[in-house]
Design a protein around this motif. Structure first.
Motif, PDB file in Angstrom:
ATOM      1  N   LYS A 267      24.657  56.959 -33.625  1.00  0.00           N
ATOM      2  CA  LYS A 267      23.430  57.562 -34.126  1.00  0.00           C
ATOM      3  C   LYS A 267      22.569  56.537 -34.854  1.00  0.00           C
ATOM      4  CE  LYS A 267      20.553  60.836 -35.426  1.00  0.00           C
ATOM      5  NZ  LYS A 267      19.614  61.467 -34.469  1.00  0.00           N
ATOM      6  N   LEU A 268      23.205  55.702 -35.670  1.00  0.00           N
ATOM      7  CA  LEU A 268      22.461  54.675 -36.407  1.00  0.00           C
ATOM      8  C   LEU A 268      21.800  53.693 -35.449  1.00  0.00           C
ATOM      9  CD1 LEU A 268      25.008  53.927 -39.274  1.00  0.00           C
ATOM     10  CD2 LEU A 268      22.929  55.301 -39.432  1.00  0.00           C
ATOM     11  N   ASN A 269      22.531  53.266 -34.421  1.00  0.00           N
ATOM     12  CA  ASN A 269      21.975  52.333 -33.440  1.00  0.00           C
ATOM     13  C   ASN A 269      20.805  52.954 -32.686  1.00  0.00           C
ATOM     14  OD1 ASN A 269      23.772  50.319 -34.120  1.00  0.00           O
ATOM     15  ND2 ASN A 269      25.239  50.835 -32.511  1.00  0.00           N
ATOM     16  N   PHE A 270      20.920  54.258 -32.396  1.00  0.00           N
ATOM     17  CA  PHE A 270      19.821  54.953 -31.723  1.00  0.00           C
ATOM     18  C   PHE A 270      18.582  54.980 -32.610  1.00  0.00           C
ATOM     19  CE2 PHE A 270      17.367  58.855 -31.207  1.00  0.00           C
ATOM     20  CZ  PHE A 270      16.989  58.756 -29.869  1.00  0.00           C
ATOM     21  N   MET A 271      18.776  55.270 -33.882  1.00  0.00           N
ATOM     22  CA  MET A 271      17.654  55.335 -34.818  1.00  0.00           C
ATOM     23  C   MET A 271      16.979  53.972 -34.954  1.00  0.00           C
ATOM     24  SD  MET A 271      19.510  57.728 -37.706  1.00  0.00           S
ATOM     25  CE  MET A 271      18.182  57.644 -38.904  1.00  0.00           C
ATOM     26  N   LEU A 272      17.781  52.915 -35.027  1.00  0.00           N
ATOM     27  CA  LEU A 272      17.220  51.567 -35.134  1.00  0.00           C
ATOM     28  C   LEU A 272      16.475  51.181 -33.865  1.00  0.00           C
ATOM     29  CD1 LEU A 272      20.129  49.700 -36.956  1.00  0.00           C
ATOM     30  CD2 LEU A 272      17.824  50.104 -37.848  1.00  0.00           C
ATOM     31  N   ALA A 273      17.067  51.492 -32.712  1.00  0.00           N
ATOM     32  CA  ALA A 273      16.422  51.167 -31.440  1.00  0.00           C
ATOM     33  C   ALA A 273      15.099  51.906 -31.297  1.00  0.00           C
ATOM     34  CB  ALA A 273      17.355  51.509 -30.276  1.00  0.00           C
ATOM     35  N   ASP A 274      15.062  53.153 -31.748  1.00  0.00           N
ATOM     36  CA  ASP A 274      13.836  53.936 -31.677  1.00  0.00           C
ATOM     37  C   ASP A 274      12.768  53.353 -32.584  1.00  0.00           C
ATOM     38  OD1 ASP A 274      12.331  56.433 -30.926  1.00  0.00           O
ATOM     39  OD2 ASP A 274      12.488  56.772 -33.088  1.00  0.00           O
ATOM     40  N   LEU A 275      13.165  52.923 -33.775  1.00  0.00           N
ATOM     41  CA  LEU A 275      12.221  52.301 -34.702  1.00  0.00           C
ATOM     42  C   LEU A 275      11.651  51.017 -34.110  1.00  0.00           C
ATOM     43  CD1 LEU A 275      10.845  52.011 -37.453  1.00  0.00           C
ATOM     44  CD2 LEU A 275      12.939  50.935 -38.307  1.00  0.00           C
ATOM     45  N   ALA A 276      12.521  50.162 -33.556  1.00  0.00           N
ATOM     46  CA  ALA A 276      12.071  48.907 -32.956  1.00  0.00           C
ATOM     47  C   ALA A 276      11.118  49.174 -31.794  1.00  0.00           C
ATOM     48  CB  ALA A 276      13.277  48.101 -32.487  1.00  0.00           C
ATOM     49  N   LYS A 277      11.428  50.190 -30.992  1.00  0.00           N
ATOM     50  CA  LYS A 277      10.588  50.543 -29.840  1.00  0.00           C
ATOM     51  C   LYS A 277       9.201  50.976 -30.299  1.00  0.00           C
ATOM     52  CE  LYS A 277      10.597  53.679 -25.794  1.00  0.00           C
ATOM     53  NZ  LYS A 277       9.473  54.557 -26.146  1.00  0.00           N
ATOM     54  N   ARG A 278       9.137  51.842 -31.320  1.00  0.00           N
ATOM     55  CA  ARG A 278       7.847  52.309 -31.816  1.00  0.00           C
ATOM     56  C   ARG A 278       7.040  51.171 -32.428  1.00  0.00           C
ATOM     57  NH1 ARG A 278       8.658  55.520 -35.933  1.00  0.00           N
ATOM     58  NH2 ARG A 278      10.932  55.700 -35.904  1.00  0.00           N
ATOM     59  N   ASN A 279       7.716  50.280 -33.136  1.00  0.00           N
ATOM     60  CA  ASN A 279       7.021  49.137 -33.716  1.00  0.00           C
ATOM     61  C   ASN A 279       6.439  48.238 -32.636  1.00  0.00           C
ATOM     62  OD1 ASN A 279       7.517  49.903 -36.343  1.00  0.00           O
ATOM     63  ND2 ASN A 279       9.311  48.590 -36.603  1.00  0.00           N
ATOM     64  N   THR A 280       7.207  48.013 -31.577  1.00  0.00           N
ATOM     65  CA  THR A 280       6.747  47.165 -30.478  1.00  0.00           C
ATOM     66  C   THR A 280       5.562  47.796 -29.756  1.00  0.00           C
ATOM     67  OG1 THR A 280       8.980  46.273 -30.170  1.00  0.00           O
ATOM     68  CG2 THR A 280       7.432  46.027 -28.342  1.00  0.00           C
ATOM     69  N   GLU A 281       5.665  49.088 -29.488  1.00  0.00           N
ATOM     70  CA  GLU A 281       4.591  49.791 -28.779  1.00  0.00           C
ATOM     71  C   GLU A 281       3.295  49.810 -29.573  1.00  0.00           C
ATOM     72  OE1 GLU A 281       7.364  52.996 -26.293  1.00  0.00           O
ATOM     73  OE2 GLU A 281       6.329  53.602 -28.139  1.00  0.00           O
ATOM     74  N   ASN A 282       3.386  49.803 -30.893  1.00  0.00           N
ATOM     75  CA  ASN A 282       2.199  49.894 -31.745  1.00  0.00           C
ATOM     76  C   ASN A 282       1.705  48.553 -32.265  1.00  0.00           C
ATOM     77  OD1 ASN A 282       1.805  52.797 -31.795  1.00  0.00           O
ATOM     78  ND2 ASN A 282       3.718  52.903 -32.941  1.00  0.00           N
ATOM     79  N   LYS A 283       2.346  47.479 -31.808  1.00  0.00           N
ATOM     80  CA  LYS A 283       2.024  46.162 -32.361  1.00  0.00           C
ATOM     81  C   LYS A 283       0.555  45.801 -32.166  1.00  0.00           C
ATOM     82  CE  LYS A 283       5.249  43.182 -32.361  1.00  0.00           C
ATOM     83  NZ  LYS A 283       6.282  42.167 -32.013  1.00  0.00           N
TER      84      LYS A 283
END
Length: 296
Positions: A267-283
């Motif tokens: 669950k923690l890895n999923f949450m981190l991956a989702d955060l990284a994905k959103r940050n990348t998409e919004n860069k």
């Protein structure tokens, strides 16, 4: 005015007061006195007004110095004698130290190269606007010279000596990171700090205590948090390996309890991956220089 601000902070529910560098002596003294009267702890910088008279800053109820550079700025040559003098002043006044070693380590690296930011494995978890600021409007990189790079490197060494000396003097040391300073990533930087504290002379047990029970005791909330006991908040980290044998094992996280709710590694890895994905998409939406120019 200082007393009024303390009362306002108290009314708004804040837990403690932080003092900063540009306060004059009278206001600094008044803030600490009023905070004590209001049942609030005081932490923070040593105001610049105490240059040449450091001892006068250590008045009753000045509870903790943050950060180690608040001492190093009062040392011309980063000597052992100065470290011992600073430790004695703190010990005699009952003032704790939160050295935030990782902050100056990060700053020192940036005076040599921006690559220390670019290569951060945790950078993808930082909001894209802050990423942009760290990479494009970084004053530590912009103002870097061989001279100040050497100065910061020597300051880092002195901070390690400060921690060792303060420990030997019996001054309680609290883990902190000053997260938000360029290169200091919230959450991840605490693991960095624990490792640096051990490198500076704390045992792994002492480093863990500095981030848990000792912090809670300083805040006066150790009946609720700070150790694993019946009746305390169920905010816990379960590790796969023993941090007492190697402090780096604090990173070997099997899962965490948050208010009694279990979050496993998956669950923690999923949450981190989702955060990284959103940050990348919004860069592309966040550019520090563009946003600053629009504000002007």
């Amino acid at each position: 005015e200082g007393r009024i601000m303390v009362r306002i902070a108290k009314a708004e529910g804040y837990d403690f007061i932080k003092v900063y560098s540009k306060l004059n002596i009278e206001t600094y003294n008044a803030i600490i006195d009023e905070a004590h009267k209001q049942g609030l702890k005081t932490i923070g910088h040593i105001p610049n007004a105490f240059e040449g008279k450091l001892e006068q800053a250590f008045i009753p109820h000045f509870g903790m110095v943050a950060h180690a550079e608040e001492f190093s700025k009062h040392s011309e040559n980063f000597s052992i004698d100065d470290a011992q003098k600073f430790a004695k002043i703190s010990k005699d006044n009952g003032t704790y130290l939160s050295p935030t070693l990782t902050t100056m380590v990060c700053i020192a690296k940036q005076t040599h190269s921006i690559d220390s930011i670019k290569n951060l494995t945790s950078l993808k978890y930082v909001h894209p606007l802050i990423q942009s600021k760290w990479l494009t409007a970084n004053n530590y990189v912009k103002n870097a010279t061989p001279e100040n790079a050497t100065y910061f490197d020597n300051m880092v060494k002195f901070h390690f000596e400060l921690v060792k000396t303060f420990k030997n003097a019996g001054v309680p040391i609290i883990a902190g990171t000053d997260a938000g300073v360029s290169g200091v990533v919230a959450g991840f930087s605490l693991h960095d700090e624990l490792e640096l504290l051990v490198q500076a002379g704390l045992t792994p047990q002492e480093a863990l205590n500095s981030a848990t029970l000792l912090s809670a005791q300083w805040l006066g909330i150790d009946k609720q948090i700070g150790s694993i006991e019946t009746g305390k908040f169920a905010d816990l980290i379960l590790l796969d390996k023993n941090p007492l044998t190697d402090i780096k094992n604090t990173r070997k996280i099997a899962g965490v309890f948050v208010n009694g709710k279990w979050l496993d590694k998956k669950k923690l890895n999923f949450m981190l991956a989702d955060l990284a994905k959103r940050n990348t998409e919004n860069k592309d939406k966040f550019d520090w220089k563009t946003m600053m120019s629009k504000r002007k």
